[in-house]
Design an enzyme around this catalytic site. Structure first.
Site, short mmCIF file in Angstrom:
data_model
loop_
_atom_site.label_atom_id
_atom_site.label_comp_id
_atom_site.label_asym_id
_atom_site.label_seq_id
_atom_site.Cartn_x
_atom_site.Cartn_y
_atom_site.Cartn_z
N PHE A 130 -12.51 10.93 18.94
CA PHE A 130 -12.40 12.03 19.91
C PHE A 130 -12.01 13.34 19.22
CE2 PHE A 130 -12.22 10.70 24.55
CZ PHE A 130 -12.99 9.57 24.36
N ARG A 143 -13.39 29.38 7.35
CA ARG A 143 -12.32 28.88 8.22
C ARG A 143 -11.88 29.91 9.26
NH1 ARG A 143 -11.29 23.33 7.85
NH2 ARG A 143 -11.58 22.70 5.71
N TYR A 145 -1.10 7.56 1.10
CA TYR A 145 -0.76 8.69 1.96
C TYR A 145 -0.05 8.22 3.23
CZ TYR A 145 -3.47 11.91 -0.89
OH TYR A 145 -3.92 12.69 -1.92
N GLY A 195 0.85 -1.19 0.00
CA GLY A 195 0.00 0.00 0.00
C GLY A 195 0.88 1.23 0.00
N ALA A 196 0.98 1.89 -1.17
CA ALA A 196 1.87 3.05 -1.31
C ALA A 196 1.07 4.35 -1.33
CB ALA A 196 2.71 2.92 -2.58
N CYS A 256 -10.58 9.97 6.63
CA CYS A 256 -10.67 9.06 7.80
C CYS A 256 -11.70 9.39 8.87
CB CYS A 256 -9.30 8.94 8.43
SG CYS A 256 -8.15 8.11 7.31
N PHE A 257 -11.87 10.66 9.25
CA PHE A 257 -12.73 10.93 10.41
C PHE A 257 -14.12 10.31 10.24
CE2 PHE A 257 -10.73 14.94 12.55
CZ PHE A 257 -9.68 14.15 12.97
P1 NAD Z 1 -4.62 5.34 0.11
O1 NAD Z 1 -5.86 5.02 -0.63
O2 NAD Z 1 -3.90 6.61 -0.16
O3 NAD Z 1 -3.54 4.16 -0.13
C1 NAD Z 1 -3.84 2.81 -0.06
C2 NAD Z 1 -3.08 2.10 -1.18
O4 NAD Z 1 -3.25 0.69 -1.02
C3 NAD Z 1 -3.58 2.45 -2.58
O5 NAD Z 1 -2.54 3.01 -3.34
C4 NAD Z 1 -4.05 1.11 -3.15
O6 NAD Z 1 -3.82 0.95 -4.54
C5 NAD Z 1 -3.23 0.12 -2.34
N1 NAD Z 1 -3.75 -1.24 -2.32
C6 NAD Z 1 -5.03 -1.65 -2.12
N2 NAD Z 1 -5.10 -3.00 -2.18
C7 NAD Z 1 -3.84 -3.45 -2.41
C8 NAD Z 1 -3.26 -4.75 -2.57
N3 NAD Z 1 -4.00 -5.85 -2.48
N4 NAD Z 1 -1.93 -4.84 -2.80
C9 NAD Z 1 -1.17 -3.73 -2.89
N5 NAD Z 1 -1.66 -2.48 -2.74
C10 NAD Z 1 -2.98 -2.34 -2.51
O7 NAD Z 1 -4.98 5.22 1.64
P2 NAD Z 1 -4.23 5.93 2.87
O8 NAD Z 1 -4.75 7.29 3.05
O9 NAD Z 1 -2.77 5.70 2.75
O10 NAD Z 1 -4.80 5.06 4.08
C11 NAD Z 1 -4.42 3.71 4.26
C12 NAD Z 1 -4.90 3.25 5.62
O11 NAD Z 1 -4.27 4.05 6.65
C13 NAD Z 1 -6.40 3.41 5.84
O12 NAD Z 1 -6.84 2.35 6.65
C14 NAD Z 1 -6.51 4.71 6.61
O13 NAD Z 1 -7.65 4.75 7.44
C15 NAD Z 1 -5.26 4.69 7.46
N6 NAD Z 1 -4.75 6.02 7.85
C16 NAD Z 1 -4.71 7.04 6.94
C17 NAD Z 1 -4.15 8.26 7.32
C18 NAD Z 1 -4.07 9.43 6.35
O14 NAD Z 1 -3.65 10.50 6.77
N7 NAD Z 1 -4.45 9.28 5.09
C19 NAD Z 1 -3.61 8.42 8.61
C20 NAD Z 1 -3.66 7.35 9.48
C21 NAD Z 1 -4.22 6.14 9.10
C1 UGA Z 2 -6.61 12.92 11.25
C2 UGA Z 2 -5.96 12.80 12.63
O1 UGA Z 2 -5.61 14.11 13.10
C3 UGA Z 2 -4.72 11.91 12.57
O2 UGA Z 2 -4.20 11.72 13.89
C4 UGA Z 2 -5.10 10.56 11.97
O3 UGA Z 2 -3.96 9.72 11.86
C5 UGA Z 2 -5.71 10.77 10.60
O4 UGA Z 2 -6.89 11.63 10.74
C6 UGA Z 2 -6.21 9.51 9.98
O5 UGA Z 2 -6.46 8.52 10.64
O6 UGA Z 2 -6.39 9.59 8.75
P1 UGA Z 2 -6.18 14.38 9.08
O7 UGA Z 2 -7.56 13.95 8.72
O8 UGA Z 2 -5.09 14.19 8.09
O9 UGA Z 2 -5.70 13.60 10.40
O10 UGA Z 2 -6.18 15.93 9.47
P2 UGA Z 2 -6.70 16.73 10.76
O11 UGA Z 2 -5.71 17.77 11.08
O12 UGA Z 2 -7.11 15.84 11.85
O13 UGA Z 2 -7.99 17.47 10.18
C7 UGA Z 2 -9.17 16.76 9.87
C8 UGA Z 2 -10.26 17.74 9.49
O14 UGA Z 2 -10.72 18.46 10.63
C9 UGA Z 2 -9.82 18.79 8.46
O15 UGA Z 2 -10.84 19.00 7.53
C10 UGA Z 2 -9.62 20.03 9.32
O16 UGA Z 2 -9.78 21.22 8.60
C11 UGA Z 2 -10.71 19.85 10.36
N1 UGA Z 2 -10.43 20.57 11.62
C12 UGA Z 2 -9.38 20.23 12.39
C13 UGA Z 2 -11.26 21.60 12.01
O17 UGA Z 2 -12.24 21.94 11.33
N2 UGA Z 2 -11.00 22.25 13.19
C14 UGA Z 2 -9.95 21.92 13.98
O18 UGA Z 2 -9.76 22.57 15.05
C15 UGA Z 2 -9.12 20.88 13.57
#
Ligand code: NAD
Ligand code: UGA
Length: 458
Positions: A225, A432, A14, A11-12, A275-276
């Site tokens: 939270f 904002r 974010y 998974g490459a 995610c949220f």
């Molecule tokens: P994303 O969609 O950007 O990346 C996931 C990648 O996995 C995609 O590029 C997809 O093609 C690949 N993939 C799917 N199935 C596959 C397979 N069978 N083999 C190889 N690659 C495969 O998603 P993301 O934002 O990186 O999030 C990934 C996970 O991390 C989610 O569960 C998300 O909730 C969690 N997470 C995301 C963030 C964030 O900031 N985006 C932060 C913390 C946790």
């Molecule tokens: C959030 C969490 O902060 C990370 O800890 C977590 O790993 C990630 O989700 C995830 O699991 O994907 P992210 O969604 O990247 O990170 O960004 P945040 O900074 O949390 O902002 C989320 C949303 O809330 C944005 O739309 C932001 O504008 C909004 N926000 C945030 C507000 O409206 N007010 C605030 O005070 C803070």
């Protein structure tokens, strides 16, 4: 000198890209490979323009790529060759069948587990980095259990807490690293291998361990939270607008209580991001599944308030602009779900733009990084949409400015110049609360912040 650990991430995206780049950066003697089924994404990771915009990431990737950080399409051989496998595939909300619009869709994750089983010819540590429903590790263990001979899999949970826009700093200086495992001898040995990796740059007191289910659940709860705080302050912003209280002042007074804290109390147009919403709905689904209806509806309201905040914002625009937007030009400043990212997944800007178009407004969208994604998100939506990089050109000839992302550059715009170029009376809706409202009002704008009195000339 041989490389000490061979680490793979499946998974490459974010999470996979930046988190593995950080391990490679901090552990030059380890070899890190990131694979994905999406070939274009892997090509982009190997190119000059990375698929993810994240401040500071370019530097780290360019320093390590080709030395101890590799992006590859060869999933089969990489699974076989590496000993430690992180899984960070996407886990979106299910859109079909049982649990549709609530539960996590685990198809990508399950396919990955089956691939690991199929291609492994030696024992592996498999680490859940994706956000998953509690008890997923049990399913993972079951899928991996038919392994034959001496091949053994240890499943650990190591959820990622980084936020987009600040990923590099979050990964370099995390508040904590959480590792969940079983208590068996082999699981504890696997856990110590993971601790060894993180302890290269994270102080040991910040690396916490727990049972595997607590780890899986903690990730969902942390996001719930954080989102709850945003919905709490947004709900109060609605009351401020009715009572002439000021949401910034209320947030400051409340947040200075050290028991409450001042973070995540910025009122706005609601939270976006991939995610949220998905993680809260996942939590809601889990609570319902276990028969905890009251708990489920408590958390569901966090999502409902988020939707309400966006609807309120649109209603305020319509009301302020004399009940009609038909034929009016509206400049949307910012489309990313937050500043410093090109990510537009679940961005409030998508819903708000659709609603403006439904009112027959013409919209001109400007964003320093997210215009490409904005065009993808709005493809197929009927209406008059333009995408213009330069905010001054985007605003010229418009009836209203609508700020939807907290990009720092919007704080520094020359609003006098913008005002001169707009149709009068000129409206400014600051979704904002990032600009100087009094100053813009004194220039001639009718200013509508969130959770504060509107400043108008009527
Ligand atoms: P994303 O969609 O950007 O990346 C996931 C990648 O996995 C995609 O590029 C997809 O093609 C690949 N993939 C799917 N199935 C596959 C397979 N069978 N083999 C190889 N690659 C495969 O998603 P993301 O934002 O990186 O999030 C990934 C996970 O991390 C989610 O569960 C998300 O909730 C969690 N997470 C995301 C963030 C964030 O900031 N985006 C932060 C913390 C946790
Ligand atoms: C959030 C969490 O902060 C990370 O800890 C977590 O790993 C990630 O989700 C995830 O699991 O994907 P992210 O969604 O990247 O990170 O960004 P945040 O900074 O949390 O902002 C989320 C949303 O809330 C944005 O739309 C932001 O504008 C909004 N926000 C945030 C507000 O409206 N007010 C605030 O005070 C803070």
């Amino acid at each position: 000198m041989g490389l000490k650990k061979k680490i793979l991430c499946i998974g490459a995206g974010y999470v996979g890209g930046p988190s593995m780049a950080m391990i490679a950066y901090k552990c030059p003697d380890y070899r890190i490979t990131v694979v994905d089924i999406d070939q274009e994404r892997i090509d982009a990771w190997n190119s000059h323009v990375l698929p993810v915009y994240e401040p500071g990431l370019d530097k780290i990737v360019k320093k390590c790529r080709g030395k101890n950080l590799f992006f590859s399409k060869d999933i089969k051989n990489q699974i076989n060759e590496n000993d430690i496998i992180f899984v960070s595939v996407n886990t979106p909300t299910k859109t079909y069948g049982a649990g549709a619009d609530m539960a996590a869709d685990l198809q990508y994750w399950e396919k990955t587990a089956r691939q690991i089983l199929k291609y492994s010819q030696s024992s592996k540590i498999v680490i859940e980095k994706s956000t998953l429903p509690v008890k997923t590790a049990l399913a993972m263990e079951k899928i991996l259990s038919p392994a034959t001979g001496k091949i053994k899999f240890e499943v650990l949970s190591n959820p990622e807490f980084m936020a987009e826009g600040t990923a590099v700093n979050d990964l370099e200086n995390p508040d904590r690293v959480l590792i969940g495992s079983r208590e068996t001898k082999s699981a504890l040995k696997a856990r110590s291998q993971l601790i060894e990796i993180y302890s290269r740059w994270v102080p040991l007191k910040k690396i916490i361990t727990s049972n595997i289910w607590s780890s899986e659940l903690s990730k969902l709860v942390a996001n719930a939270f954080l989102a709850q705080r945003v919905s709490s302050i947004n709900s109060i912003s609605a009351l401020c607008e009715k009572t002439d209280a000021d949401i910034t002042e209320v947030a400051q007074a409340v947040g200075m209580d050290s028991r409450i804290g001042d973070k995540f109390l910025k009122a706005g147009i609601g939270f976006g991001g991939s995610c949220f919403k998905k993680d809260i709905l996942n939590l809601v689904y889990l609570c319902s599944y276990y028969g905890l209806q009251e708990v489920a509806s408590y958390w569901e309201n966090v999502v409902k308030i988020n939707q309400y905040q966006q609807e309120r914002f649109i209603a305020n625009i319509l009301h302020a602009m004399f009940g009609t937007l038909a034929g009016k030009k509206i400049c949307v400043l910012g489309f990313a779900f937050k500043a410093d990212t090109s990510d537009t997944r679940e961005s409030p800007a998508i819903y708000i733009s659709q609603k403006l178009l439904a009112e027959h407004a013409e919209i001109i969208i400007s964003d320093p990084r997210a215009l490409k994604n904005a065009a993808i998100d709005l493809a197929g939506i009927k209406g008059n949409i333009k995408y213009i990089d330069d905010p001054y050109k985007a605003a010229a000839g418009c009836h209203a400015l609508v700020i939807l992302t907290d990009w720092d550059l919007y704080r520094r715009l020359d609003f006098k110049k913008i005002y001169r170029s707009m149709v009068k009376p000129a409206f400014l809706f600051d979704g904002r609360n990032i600009i100087d409202h009094k100053k813009c009002h004194s220039m001639g704008f009718n200013v509508y912040p969130i959770g504060k009195m509107a400043l108008t000339h009527f």
